[in-house]
Design an enzyme around this catalytic site. Structure first.
Site, PDB file in Angstrom:
ATOM      1  N   GLY A 199       3.067   5.609  12.967  1.00 43.03           N
ATOM      2  CA  GLY A 199       3.621   4.348  13.440  1.00 43.03           C
ATOM      3  C   GLY A 199       2.970   3.883  14.722  1.00 43.03           C
ATOM      4  O   GLY A 199       2.716   2.680  14.915  1.00 43.03           O
ATOM      5  N   CYS A 230      14.177  10.927   6.267  1.00 48.63           N
ATOM      6  CA  CYS A 230      14.098  10.750   7.713  1.00 48.63           C
ATOM      7  C   CYS A 230      15.477  10.655   8.357  1.00 48.63           C
ATOM      8  O   CYS A 230      15.638  10.979   9.539  1.00 48.63           O
ATOM      9  CB  CYS A 230      13.287   9.501   8.046  1.00 48.63           C
ATOM     10  SG  CYS A 230      13.883   7.997   7.248  1.00 48.63           S
ATOM     11  N   GLY A 244       7.208   5.627   7.873  1.00 48.53           N
ATOM     12  CA  GLY A 244       6.481   6.889   7.864  1.00 48.53           C
ATOM     13  C   GLY A 244       6.702   7.642   9.154  1.00 48.53           C
ATOM     14  O   GLY A 244       7.694   7.437   9.852  1.00 48.53           O
ATOM     15  N   SER A 245       5.758   8.478   9.499  1.00 45.00           N
ATOM     16  CA  SER A 245       5.898   9.317  10.685  1.00 45.00           C
ATOM     17  C   SER A 245       5.738   8.495  11.955  1.00 45.00           C
ATOM     18  O   SER A 245       5.075   7.442  11.970  1.00 45.00           O
ATOM     19  CB  SER A 245       4.852  10.429  10.672  1.00 45.00           C
ATOM     20  OG  SER A 245       3.558   9.905  10.938  1.00 45.00           O
ATOM     21  N   THR A 246       6.318   8.999  13.036  1.00 46.53           N
ATOM     22  CA  THR A 246       6.203   8.319  14.318  1.00 46.53           C
ATOM     23  C   THR A 246       4.753   8.299  14.796  1.00 46.53           C
ATOM     24  O   THR A 246       4.289   7.298  15.360  1.00 46.53           O
ATOM     25  CB  THR A 246       7.110   8.992  15.355  1.00 46.53           C
ATOM     26  OG1 THR A 246       8.476   8.826  14.937  1.00 46.53           O
ATOM     27  CG2 THR A 246       6.946   8.391  16.734  1.00 46.53           C
ATOM     28  N   GLU A 277      10.413  16.690  13.940  1.00 45.57           N
ATOM     29  CA  GLU A 277      10.802  16.438  12.551  1.00 45.57           C
ATOM     30  C   GLU A 277      10.041  17.380  11.623  1.00 45.57           C
ATOM     31  O   GLU A 277       8.815  17.393  11.608  1.00 45.57           O
ATOM     32  CB  GLU A 277      10.517  14.981  12.180  1.00 45.57           C
ATOM     33  CG  GLU A 277      11.027  14.608  10.806  1.00 45.57           C
ATOM     34  CD  GLU A 277      10.854  13.127  10.503  1.00 45.57           C
ATOM     35  OE1 GLU A 277      11.815  12.502  10.015  1.00 45.57           O
ATOM     36  OE2 GLU A 277       9.751  12.602  10.749  1.00 45.57           O
ATOM     37  N   GLU A 328       9.801   1.842  10.672  1.00 48.22           N
ATOM     38  CA  GLU A 328      10.917   2.751  10.390  1.00 48.22           C
ATOM     39  C   GLU A 328      10.308   4.140  10.369  1.00 48.22           C
ATOM     40  O   GLU A 328       9.560   4.489   9.468  1.00 48.22           O
ATOM     41  CB  GLU A 328      11.587   2.383   9.063  1.00 48.22           C
ATOM     42  CG  GLU A 328      12.973   3.007   8.913  1.00 48.22           C
ATOM     43  CD  GLU A 328      12.914   4.425   8.390  1.00 48.22           C
ATOM     44  OE1 GLU A 328      13.098   5.356   9.218  1.00 48.22           O
ATOM     45  OE2 GLU A 328      12.674   4.624   7.198  1.00 48.22           O
ATOM     46  N   LYS A 352       0.871  -1.188   0.000  1.00 49.86           N
ATOM     47  CA  LYS A 352       0.000   0.000   0.000  1.00 49.86           C
ATOM     48  C   LYS A 352       0.908   1.240   0.000  1.00 49.86           C
ATOM     49  O   LYS A 352       1.476   1.620   1.017  1.00 49.86           O
ATOM     50  CB  LYS A 352      -0.895  -0.001   1.244  1.00 49.86           C
ATOM     51  CG  LYS A 352      -1.581   1.331   1.560  1.00 49.86           C
ATOM     52  CD  LYS A 352      -2.499   1.817   0.435  1.00 49.86           C
ATOM     53  CE  LYS A 352      -3.230   3.095   0.834  1.00 49.86           C
ATOM     54  NZ  LYS A 352      -2.313   4.274   0.893  1.00 49.86           N
TER      55      LYS A 352
END
Length: 490
Positions: free
Chosen positions: A244, A295, A239-241, A394, A261, A185
């Protein structure tokens, strides 16, 4: 010849070996350098994702894919060759859709990850799938033991837009090589990059139906099905934390394996015995690559207080010489941000820096002559403490915060004063001091004096809120395996 890799009819789903449109019709993909419409991608709905998961489950359970590493290796090499044969068309798609600078498509944006598929094909053939342990006598019973490594099962791969080919292939390659079936995806911002992979897999490889599926959708939440569905055995997410955390929570219901990650706010530490000019010029250059949309890029520059003025001068001069420009131009390093939404985010952090009392030394606005597209100037921010939001969060743009420190121990403390621990750099000349700083910084990868850690055989991942697990290398391959112990009477 394959179908058009720019599928104007929106047939970008690959489900059970067939290319099709989505139940939701189509959605638009655009060019971030111009803001112009590129074309259409299939807009999947929940029923499409459910069908892809069902196909992957059946292919894993009812075919010999998971038990035939030689066949898997052959299919991966076929995919690599198909990608190579169409590399120029893929290059133009990547530049147009992802805003990738042309120069980077010869490396990590395209050609590098395509080449790297060979590493995982080779690994499928050479890996020790079964290992005998020494004979033991638990409770007096003489026993011969064997460790077996087996595919996890169905893998849901959820990927972002910033380096679409690298991240797609860093998940799909090892997952397939390990014997899993996959549902990919991709991010809504770069559907064609993933769709091209599906088209070439369907039309130029012997990968059986259902083994590899691609589901494009405008809705980010379609990917949540992969985390929630009990037929999926592992979710691999980049992707972003914040997202996640959501993936982790959704996967908890079925207690499936999760690879994450996530974000980073990496520190570039310049020791007082380093070549200040060379180090700061490198820090300034690297944060501008692909408009800072990486990242693992170092976005905090830590310099000795005694050399602060010199470091600020060099960093500002280097960044002022880097222009945000057309990614199709071979000279461009800093291209556009992916979308107006991302540009607004970056600009909001620059405004926040000013409100917090920081100084925008260089940049801070939109480049002159770039009225179309989503560009932000390379920006250097000074005068803020490490506790400021701009130094902690970030940003994902060409924004560098410069921070002074006093002594190596404080440099380590500041580098570690972050919720993240993904990457970083250390520059200096004394090997013992370098080793102390490297050992003290809690992060998954570090480059010393310009050393490059990125390679297909090198594991990549982070500490703390930068993620769980490793991607690439043997360690990344083994994320997609289960361990089984079989015991026999000796």
């Amino acid at each position: 010849m394959p179908s058009n890799l720019r599928p104007d009819d929106g047939c970008t789903l690959l489900i059970d070996g067939k290319l099709s449109k989505g139940s939701g019709g189509v959605f638009a993909t655009g060019n971030p350098a111009t803001g112009e419409h590129l074309g259409w991608a299939a807009d999947a709905r929940t029923e499409d994702m459910a069908a892809a998961i069902a196909a992957a489950r059946t292919a894993f359970d009812d075919t010999g894919w998971s038990t035939d590493p030689a066949f898997r290796a052959r299919c991966l090499r076929q995919l690599r060759e198909a990608l190579r044969e169409h590399i120029e068309e893929l290059r133009e798609i990547t530049i147009a859709e992802a805003g990738a600078p042309r120069m980077l498509t010869a490396g990590p944006h395209l050609e590098g990850p395509v080449h790297d598929l060979g590493f995982f094909a080779d690994l499928a053939e050479s890996y020790s799938w079964r290992t005998d342990l020494p004979i033991a006598e638990p409770m007096g019973m003489r026993t011969r033991r064997q460790l077996r490594r087996e595919a996890v099962g169905v893998v849901g791969a959820i990927t972002p837009w910033n380096f679409p080919h690298q991240i797609n292939l860093a998940k799909v390659g090892p997952a397939l090589a390990a014997g899993n079936t996959v549902v990919l995806k991709p991010a809504p911002d770069t559907p064609w990059c993933a769709a091209a992979l599906g088209i070439l897999a369907a039309e130029h490889t012997d990968i059986p139906p259902g083994v590899f599926n691609v589901v494009t959708a405008a809705d980010h939440l379609i990917g949540a099905q992969l985390a929630e569905d009990q037929r999926v055995d592992l979710v691999s997410f980049t992707g972003s934390t914040a997202t996640g955390r959501s993936v982790m929570a959704a996967a908890a219901g079925t207690v499936k394996k999760v690879f994450l990650e996530l974000g980073g706010k990496s520190a570039f530490v310049v020791l007082d015995d380093a070549d200040i000019a060379a180090a700061c010029a490198m820090a300034a250059f690297s944060v501008c690559v692909h408009a800072g949309q990486g990242c693992a890029l170092s976005t905090r520059l830590l310099v000795p207080r005694s050399a602060y003025d010199r470091a600020l001068e060099v960093t500002a001069a280097t960044m002022s010489g880097i222009r945000a420009g057309d990614p199709a131009d071979r000279r461009t390093v800093c291209g556009p941000l992916i979308s107006a939404r991302q540009r607004d985010r970056v600009e909001s952090y620059i405004a926040l820096a000013r409100r917090e009392g920081g100084e925008v030394v260089i940049g801070g606005g939109r480049p002159a002559g770039r009225d179309e597209g989503f560009f932000v100037e390379p920006t250097l921010i000074a005068g803020l403490p490490n506790q400021s939001r701009v130094a902690q969060e970030e940003i994902f743009g060409p924004v560098l915060v410069i921070l002074p420190y006093d002594g190596d121990d404080e440099a380590i403390r500041i580098a570690n004063d972050s919720p993240y621990g993904l990457s970083g750099s250390v520059w200096g000349t004394d090997p013992e001091r370098i080793d102390k700083v490297v050992s003290g910084i809690r992060t998954g990868t570090l480059g010393v004096n310009g050393g490059t850690w990125y390679s297909v055989d090198a594991p990549f991942g982070g500490y703390k809120q930068s993620g769980i697990g490793r991607e690439m290398g043997v360690a990344g391959f083994e994320e997609y395996l289960e361990t089984k112990l079989v015991a026999y009477p000796a």
